[in-house]
Each structure stands twice: as C-alpha cells, then as structure tokens.
Design a protein around this motif. Structure first.
Motif, PDB file in Angstrom:
ATOM      1  N   THR A   1      43.996  39.301  40.914  1.00 50.91           N
ATOM      2  CA  THR A   1      44.851  38.119  40.770  1.00 50.91           C
ATOM      3  C   THR A   1      44.241  36.918  41.501  1.00 50.91           C
ATOM      4  N   GLY A   2      44.446  35.766  40.938  1.00 46.08           N
ATOM      5  CA  GLY A   2      44.028  34.533  41.597  1.00 46.08           C
ATOM      6  C   GLY A   2      42.531  34.301  41.642  1.00 46.08           C
ATOM      7  N   THR A   3      41.777  34.956  40.743  1.00 41.97           N
ATOM      8  CA  THR A   3      40.315  34.803  40.793  1.00 41.97           C
ATOM      9  C   THR A   3      39.761  34.004  39.609  1.00 41.97           C
ATOM     10  N   GLY A   4      40.627  33.237  38.961  1.00 38.34           N
ATOM     11  CA  GLY A   4      40.130  32.280  37.976  1.00 38.34           C
ATOM     12  C   GLY A   4      39.945  32.806  36.560  1.00 38.34           C
ATOM     13  N   LYS A   5      40.806  33.704  36.142  1.00 34.58           N
ATOM     14  CA  LYS A   5      40.675  34.224  34.777  1.00 34.58           C
ATOM     15  C   LYS A   5      41.023  33.144  33.736  1.00 34.58           C
ATOM     16  N   THR A   6      41.928  32.258  34.069  1.00 35.24           N
ATOM     17  CA  THR A   6      42.305  31.216  33.105  1.00 35.24           C
ATOM     18  C   THR A   6      41.087  30.385  32.694  1.00 35.24           C
ATOM     19  N   ALA A   7      40.329  29.931  33.681  1.00 33.99           N
ATOM     20  CA  ALA A   7      39.140  29.145  33.348  1.00 33.99           C
ATOM     21  C   ALA A   7      38.073  30.038  32.707  1.00 33.99           C
TER      22      ALA A   7
ATOM     23  N   GLY B   1      50.269  39.238  44.001  1.00 32.58           N
ATOM     24  CA  GLY B   1      49.191  38.311  43.650  1.00 32.58           C
ATOM     25  C   GLY B   1      49.635  36.867  43.512  1.00 32.58           C
ATOM     26  N   ARG B   2      50.936  36.585  43.702  1.00 28.59           N
ATOM     27  CA  ARG B   2      51.369  35.172  43.701  1.00 28.59           C
ATOM     28  C   ARG B   2      50.960  34.499  45.008  1.00 28.59           C
ATOM     29  N   THR B   3      50.512  35.294  45.977  1.00 32.48           N
ATOM     30  CA  THR B   3      49.956  34.693  47.198  1.00 32.48           C
ATOM     31  C   THR B   3      48.485  35.117  47.294  1.00 32.48           C
ATOM     32  N   GLY B   4      47.787  34.552  48.282  1.00 30.00           N
ATOM     33  CA  GLY B   4      46.389  34.927  48.472  1.00 30.00           C
ATOM     34  C   GLY B   4      45.506  34.570  47.289  1.00 30.00           C
ATOM     35  N   ARG B   5      45.733  33.391  46.700  1.00 28.12           N
ATOM     36  CA  ARG B   5      44.968  33.002  45.513  1.00 28.12           C
ATOM     37  C   ARG B   5      43.810  32.095  45.851  1.00 28.12           C
ATOM     38  N   ALA B   6      42.774  32.166  45.030  1.00 27.03           N
ATOM     39  CA  ALA B   6      41.589  31.317  45.186  1.00 27.03           C
ATOM     40  C   ALA B   6      41.080  31.348  46.635  1.00 27.03           C
TER      41      ALA B   6
ATOM     42  N   GLU C   1      33.338  24.414  42.363  1.00 27.79           N
ATOM     43  CA  GLU C   1      31.926  24.270  42.664  1.00 27.79           C
ATOM     44  C   GLU C   1      31.112  25.420  42.103  1.00 27.79           C
ATOM     45  N   GLU C   2      31.551  26.634  42.450  1.00 36.05           N
ATOM     46  CA  GLU C   2      30.839  27.793  41.920  1.00 36.05           C
ATOM     47  C   GLU C   2      31.750  28.619  41.028  1.00 36.05           C
ATOM     48  N   ALA C   3      31.131  29.315  40.093  1.00 36.36           N
ATOM     49  CA  ALA C   3      31.927  30.169  39.200  1.00 36.36           C
ATOM     50  C   ALA C   3      32.356  31.412  39.966  1.00 36.36           C
TER      51      ALA C   3
ATOM     52  N   ARG D   1      53.911  37.376  36.869  1.00 35.12           N
ATOM     53  CA  ARG D   1      52.571  37.319  36.287  1.00 35.12           C
ATOM     54  C   ARG D   1      52.020  35.915  36.121  1.00 35.12           C
ATOM     55  N   GLY D   2      50.822  35.734  36.622  1.00 41.19           N
ATOM     56  CA  GLY D   2      50.022  34.563  36.279  1.00 41.19           C
ATOM     57  C   GLY D   2      50.339  33.270  37.016  1.00 41.19           C
ATOM     58  N   LEU D   3      51.566  33.108  37.507  1.00 43.91           N
ATOM     59  CA  LEU D   3      51.922  31.802  38.060  1.00 43.91           C
ATOM     60  C   LEU D   3      51.062  31.461  39.274  1.00 43.91           C
ATOM     61  N   ASP D   4      50.577  30.246  39.274  1.00 40.37           N
ATOM     62  CA  ASP D   4      49.642  29.797  40.301  1.00 40.37           C
ATOM     63  C   ASP D   4      50.281  28.635  41.060  1.00 40.37           C
ATOM     64  N   ILE D   5      50.909  28.952  42.171  1.00 38.40           N
ATOM     65  CA  ILE D   5      51.619  27.919  42.927  1.00 38.40           C
ATOM     66  C   ILE D   5      51.013  27.848  44.313  1.00 38.40           C
TER      67      ILE D   5
ATOM     68  N   ILE E   1      34.424  36.744  37.741  1.00 42.40           N
ATOM     69  CA  ILE E   1      34.888  36.989  36.364  1.00 42.40           C
ATOM     70  C   ILE E   1      34.428  35.856  35.442  1.00 42.40           C
ATOM     71  N   GLN E   2      34.335  34.664  35.990  1.00 39.15           N
ATOM     72  CA  GLN E   2      33.847  33.541  35.179  1.00 39.15           C
ATOM     73  C   GLN E   2      32.356  33.717  34.871  1.00 39.15           C
ATOM     74  N   ALA E   3      31.591  34.066  35.898  1.00 40.03           N
ATOM     75  CA  ALA E   3      30.146  34.262  35.694  1.00 40.03           C
ATOM     76  C   ALA E   3      29.899  35.430  34.736  1.00 40.03           C
TER      77      ALA E   3
HETATM   78  N1  LIG Z   1      35.487  28.488  40.097  1.00 40.95           N
HETATM   79  C1  LIG Z   1      36.567  28.144  40.793  1.00 40.95           C
HETATM   80  N2  LIG Z   1      36.475  27.560  42.002  1.00 40.95           N
HETATM   81  C2  LIG Z   1      37.570  27.228  42.714  1.00 40.95           C
HETATM   82  N3  LIG Z   1      38.844  27.424  42.304  1.00 40.95           N
HETATM   83  C3  LIG Z   1      39.014  28.010  41.107  1.00 40.95           C
HETATM   84  C4  LIG Z   1      37.898  28.399  40.293  1.00 40.95           C
HETATM   85  N4  LIG Z   1      38.376  28.940  39.166  1.00 40.95           N
HETATM   86  C5  LIG Z   1      39.719  28.904  39.259  1.00 40.95           C
HETATM   87  N5  LIG Z   1      40.116  28.336  40.408  1.00 40.95           N
HETATM   88  C6  LIG Z   1      41.508  28.132  40.874  1.00 40.95           C
HETATM   89  O1  LIG Z   1      41.973  29.373  41.351  1.00 40.95           O
HETATM   90  C7  LIG Z   1      43.373  29.508  41.128  1.00 40.95           C
HETATM   91  C8  LIG Z   1      43.688  30.829  40.452  1.00 40.95           C
HETATM   92  O2  LIG Z   1      43.182  30.829  39.145  1.00 40.95           O
HETATM   93  P1  LIG Z   1      43.920  31.571  37.940  1.00 40.95           P
HETATM   94  O3  LIG Z   1      45.342  31.186  37.891  1.00 40.95           O
HETATM   95  O4  LIG Z   1      43.103  31.347  36.729  1.00 40.95           O
HETATM   96  O5  LIG Z   1      43.822  33.093  38.432  1.00 40.95           O
HETATM   97  P2  LIG Z   1      44.010  34.424  37.601  1.00 40.95           P
HETATM   98  O6  LIG Z   1      42.790  35.236  37.809  1.00 40.95           O
HETATM   99  O7  LIG Z   1      44.392  34.104  36.210  1.00 40.95           O
HETATM  100  O8  LIG Z   1      45.214  35.112  38.387  1.00 40.95           O
HETATM  101  P3  LIG Z   1      46.436  36.006  37.820  1.00 40.95           P
HETATM  102  O9  LIG Z   1      45.882  37.396  37.628  1.00 40.95           O
HETATM  103  O10 LIG Z   1      47.456  35.960  38.898  1.00 40.95           O
HETATM  104  O11 LIG Z   1      46.873  35.395  36.554  1.00 40.95           O
HETATM  105  C9  LIG Z   1      43.781  28.300  40.305  1.00 40.95           C
HETATM  106  O12 LIG Z   1      44.402  27.353  41.152  1.00 40.95           O
HETATM  107  C10 LIG Z   1      42.478  27.769  39.758  1.00 40.95           C
HETATM  108  O13 LIG Z   1      42.522  26.393  39.514  1.00 40.95           O
END
Ligand SMILES: Nc1ncnc2c1ncn2[C@@H]1O[C@H](COP(=O)(O)OP(=O)(O)OP(=O)(O)O)[C@@H](O)[C@H]1O
Ligand SMILES: [Mg+2]
Length: 492
Positions: free
Chosen positions: A48-54, A329-334, A23-25, A302-306, A28-30
């Motif tokens: 970790t887990g704050t949406g860097k992939t997107a 950081g494999r826990t407490g994501r998003a 819904e919202e960025a 690193r990076g795995l999002d489960i 790091i996305q913004a």
């Molecule tokens: N804007 C958003 N709103 C809600 N969920 C989001 C958003 N962006 C990403 N996510 C979800 O948040 C989760 C974590 O994202 P991501 O794996 O990109 O984190 P990361 O910052 O790369 O973490 P790491 O440092 O562990 O690699 C994913 O499940 C992703 O789909």
C-alpha cells in the motif's frame, strides 16, 4: 533507484511527473511502466502507498492520442471516492498532454455525467455499476478502448463485483491491454483474473512482509465493552494528526462517531448508507483537518490516499487479512511513518493469528493506557499547543492582560492555570456502544455483510447507497449520557 527519465517516457509526461514532485520511480513503477509501454498484460502487486496509481496511470497517458475523440482507457475502482481520487491523479499525470479524464460514479447526477461524456473524454474512471449504466444507456462507448485497468483488482474480482466486471469486459475489444493492480492478490482470485488476460506478467514487488515496514503494528487485547474507553485513551495518549477508526458495520460507525463527538473529539463517520454528497463532504472535512477522526467501514479501506493520517485504529478486527492490509495501509504512505492499532476481543484471537500469518508480520501487544497515562498525554498536547502559540508570536492583543496577571500571580501559577484550562481530564463518562457479536471462531463465510460502499446490481442506476449490503441485525442504537466536554483543539 530508477529515474523516470530512464523509463522511455516522452518529455511531456516527464514534465507532468516532475511537477507532481516525483523524483524517482518507485519499484512497482520501475517494474511495470516499461512492460506496460510494450503493451503487455500485467498483474501488479506492491504494498500500500507505493505508487500503483501512477504505475498504471503514466503509461496510459503516454499511449493516449488526445486528438482522438474516443474513450481509449477505462479504469474501474471499487468505491466512488477512489474513482474520484484516481481520476484526479490521472488528470495530473496527463496535464501536459492535455488528456481529458472523467470520473463516473453512483450517487451523483447522471445527466451531468452524460453531458461530460459528450465532451469526449480520453479516459473514464468509474465504479462498476455506474459504468454499466452508461454502457446500457449508450452514453459510454468502449469500442475503441485499448487499455482496461482494474484498480484494487482482487476486490473487483471478488464475489460481489465479478459479474459486473465481466459485463464491462464484454463491451471492450478483445485485443485490449488489461492491467490489474492491488496490494493483495490471493491465489484463487489471481486464477480468475488470468482467464481474461493474455499471458499476463506478474510483477510482484518483493518484500518480506505484505505490509510496509514504516507502519508500526500493535494489537490490544480488550473485551468488547471496554473498547470505547480504550480508544478514547489511545487518542488522548497518541495525539494523532489525523486518525481513521475502522468499525465492522454501518451502525457501529454511526455509534462510534456520535460517541466520540460526545466526548469532545472532532469525529465524523463515513459508510455506504450516507448520501454521496455527505460522503464527499465528510472526506473533504477530514482532508482539511476540520475533523481529525474519521470513523469508517471498509468503504474507506482501499486505495484512499490522505496525507496526514498518522494512526489507524481497527476498533473491530477485520474479517479477512486482506482487509487488514488495506485498512492499515491508509497510513505510512509514500515513505511516511504510521501507527496501526488493532483491538481484539479475547474470543477473536484466532483472527489475529490468521492476519499475522498472511502478512508475515507480528503485531506487538500493547496494554491499554491507564487513566493517568491518558491525562499525561492530554497535558503534553496542551503543553505543545501553548508552546506553538508562543512560537507563532502573535500575542500582542493578549500582552496587556498578561501583564496584569503577572502583577497578581507568579508565572508558575499562571502557566499551570493555562494548562488546566486547556486540558480536559480523560473522559470516562458512560457511553454505551451496542455490543457486536465476536466473529465466528473459524475463518470464512460471513463476508456477505461487509460494507464496501459498492453498488452492485447490474442495470440499475446507482442511487445513494442503493444496492449496498446492509446488516441483518437491527439492534437499538444506544445513546450516550453526558454532554460533550471541551477538548484542546489543534491550531486555533
Ligand atoms: N515516484 C513517486 N515519488 C514520490 N511520491 C510518489 C511517487 N509515486 C506515487 N507517489 C505518491 O505516493 C502516494 C501513494 O500512491 P498511491 O495512492 O498510488 O499508492 P498505492 O500503491 O496505489 O496504494 P494503495 O495500495 O493503498 O492503493 C500518493 O500520494 C502519490 O502521489
Ligand atoms: Mg492504489
């Protein structure tokens, strides 16, 4: 809070992002999407887990020309599993613009990858060794790449990967855009990175601590030989939904996974010496909840999002603070909650301090649970299981026998017996895990023995586990001495 619609994205990309449920960025996305759309080089650092992939995926998709047959974007990731995961997320972001995304990684059939590369993907995500392999075979051409991304950039530029990355870079046009992302970016590595970037913008999401606040962090001071019993009791008292246990070496992971299975936990190990097929299978079972404890080396750090990982246990304290940050950081994501427990042997307390100084966060000391606390935890789990079964309301087939029981016993007796049958006692059967020498009392050196599941040798095809560092000491594997006991299972 920033809406994706304020970031200058096309309706097509917005549609995909919406379908993903975003819904919202995130900050790091913004912070990076507009800069990235302007073509700037960026070092993006956020927890970790704050949406860097997107954050790097969305602008890449946005800048893509799906009509072109060239590879336009290349993303490099340190492990095979991460390359796959990133390619899946990119596929989702690019679904409405029909972007063609391909993952290439070692340990998988190269001919199949070659055939897939002939279908003209727009974006290739891969591990360094396999990307180089395809470059050398001329099955991957990077002449028209306009964006190069290093996910887990600090790890990618770390000793073991640096040469491979430089070779890949020499095959990508010099006027490309370069994006680097990670939750950690130690200064010396950032300086290396800046050498092959053009006036990079450093976008660092401000946070008091390097780790996210929704992870509760504890440490348990425990002698090496007691660690395994403490782990069992913690699993019994904390009843994680899914847990990851990190061990220092591959042997350690094998032993722990075996020992946990012997005590009745649904556990399996993952590390760089397993075949790729096995690694993927174990991960799949974990995601599906068919196993609920994943024992891993740093290959899974690193990076795995489960989703569903509620607990991370550092059976061995990691050698460097960055590894700690990524592991927990494999826990407490998003925005979800998580718990991290770190075992520290008395001689390794210095490492704990170094971790705390780097993350700027104190871990809370915790006493190992006692036998009766473990029993209480197990009883509570059985209670929950009974309550859930009653609420699920599909007990017709059991009704008749239930009534028979009621004719002969009191409800209290029956309920207590059900709990007793369901609950195993905390298991303290003798299990021997080969003792690890404590880390050297000073920080530094030893990183040569880590298992990152990486394939490092340039020019060589990546075989299963090939090119991975293994551990020098080859001590005898110990075996556990008792057969498994029944453990209450979730959701029968
Ligand atoms: N804007 C958003 N709103 C809600 N969920 C989001 C958003 N962006 C990403 N996510 C979800 O948040 C989760 C974590 O994202 P991501 O794996 O990109 O984190 P990361 O910052 O790369 O973490 P790491 O440092 O562990 O690699 C994913 O499940 C992703 O789909
Ligand atoms: Mg990531």
């Amino acid at each position: 809070m920033t809406k994706f619609s304020e970031l200058g994205l096309s309706p097509t990309t917005l549609k995909s992002v919406k379908r993903m449920g975003f819904e919202e960025a995130t900050p790091i996305q913004a912070g990076t999407i507009p800069l990235s759309l302007q073509g700037k080089d960026i070092i993006g650092q956020a927890q970790t887990g704050t949406g860097k992939t997107a954050a790097f995926g969305i602008p890449l998709i946005e800048k893509l020309d799906p009509k072109s047959n060239d590879v336009q974007g290349i993303i490099i990731a340190p492990t095979r599993e991460l390359a796959i995961q990133v390619s899946e997320e990119l596929y989702k972001v690019g679904q409405d613009s029909r972007a063609r995304v391909l993952a290439v990684y070692g340990g998988a059939d190269i001919q199949r990858q070659i055939r897939a590369l002939k279908k003209n993907p727009n974006i290739v995500v891969g591990t360094p060794g396999r990307i180089l392999d395809h470059i050398k075979r001329r099955t991957l051409r990077l002449d028209n790449v306009h964006t190069l991304i290093l996910d887990e950039a600090d790890e990618m530029l770390n000793m073991g990967f640096k040469e491979d990355i430089e070779s890949i870079l020499s095959n990508v046009p010099a006027d490309r855009q370069t994006l680097l992302f990670s939750a950690t970016m130690p200064d010396p590595i950032r300086r290396i990175a800046e050498k092959f970037m053009k006036n990079p913008e450093l976008v660092k999401v401000k946070a008091k601590e390097m780790t996210v606040s929704n992870i509760e962090q504890f440490y348990v001071k425990v002698p090496e030989r007691e660690k395994f019993d403490v782990l069992s009791r913690l699993l019994d008292t904390q009843s994680p939904e899914l847990a990851i246990v990190f061990g220092r070496t591959k042997r350690r992971v094998d032993e722990l996974a075996n020992a946990l299975s012997l005590r009745g936990y649904l556990a399996e190990g993952i590390h760089g010496d397993l075949s790729q097929a096995k690694r993927l299978l174990v991960l799949k079972k974990f995601k599906e909840g068919k196993i609920d404890v994943l024992v891993a080396t740093d290959v899974a750090a690193r990076g795995l999002d489960i989703s569903g990982v509620t607990h991370v246990y550092n059976f061995d304290i990691p050698q460097d603070p960055e590894s700690y940050v990524h592991r927990i950081g494999r826990t407490g994501r998003a925005g979800k909650e998580g718990v991290a427990m770190t075992f520290v042997s008395p001689r390794e307390m210095g490492y704990l301090k170094v971790v705390e100084q780097t993350t700027k966060k104190r871990m809370t000391p915790m006493k190992p649970p006692t036998w009766s606390e473990a029993l209480e935890g197990l009883l509570k789990a059985s209670y929950d299981q009974l309550a859930e079964t009653i609420e699920a309301n599909s007990l017709q087939d059991y009704q008749e026998m239930g009534e028979k029981l009621l004719e002969n016993f009191t409800p209290e007796q029956i309920a207590a017996a059900a709990l007793k049958v369901l609950t195993k006692e905390p298991d303290s059967s003798a299990i021997k895990i080969t003792e690890e020498a404590p880390l050297p009392s000073r920080r530094g050196s030893g990183s040569g023995s880590r298992d990152n599941g990486r394939s490092r040798r340039r020019g060589k095809p990546q075989g299963s586990g090939q090119g991975q560092r293994s551990y020098g000491r080859d001590q005898q594997r110990s075996s556990a001495s008792r057969p498994p006991r029944k453990r209450p299972q979730k959701n029968n």
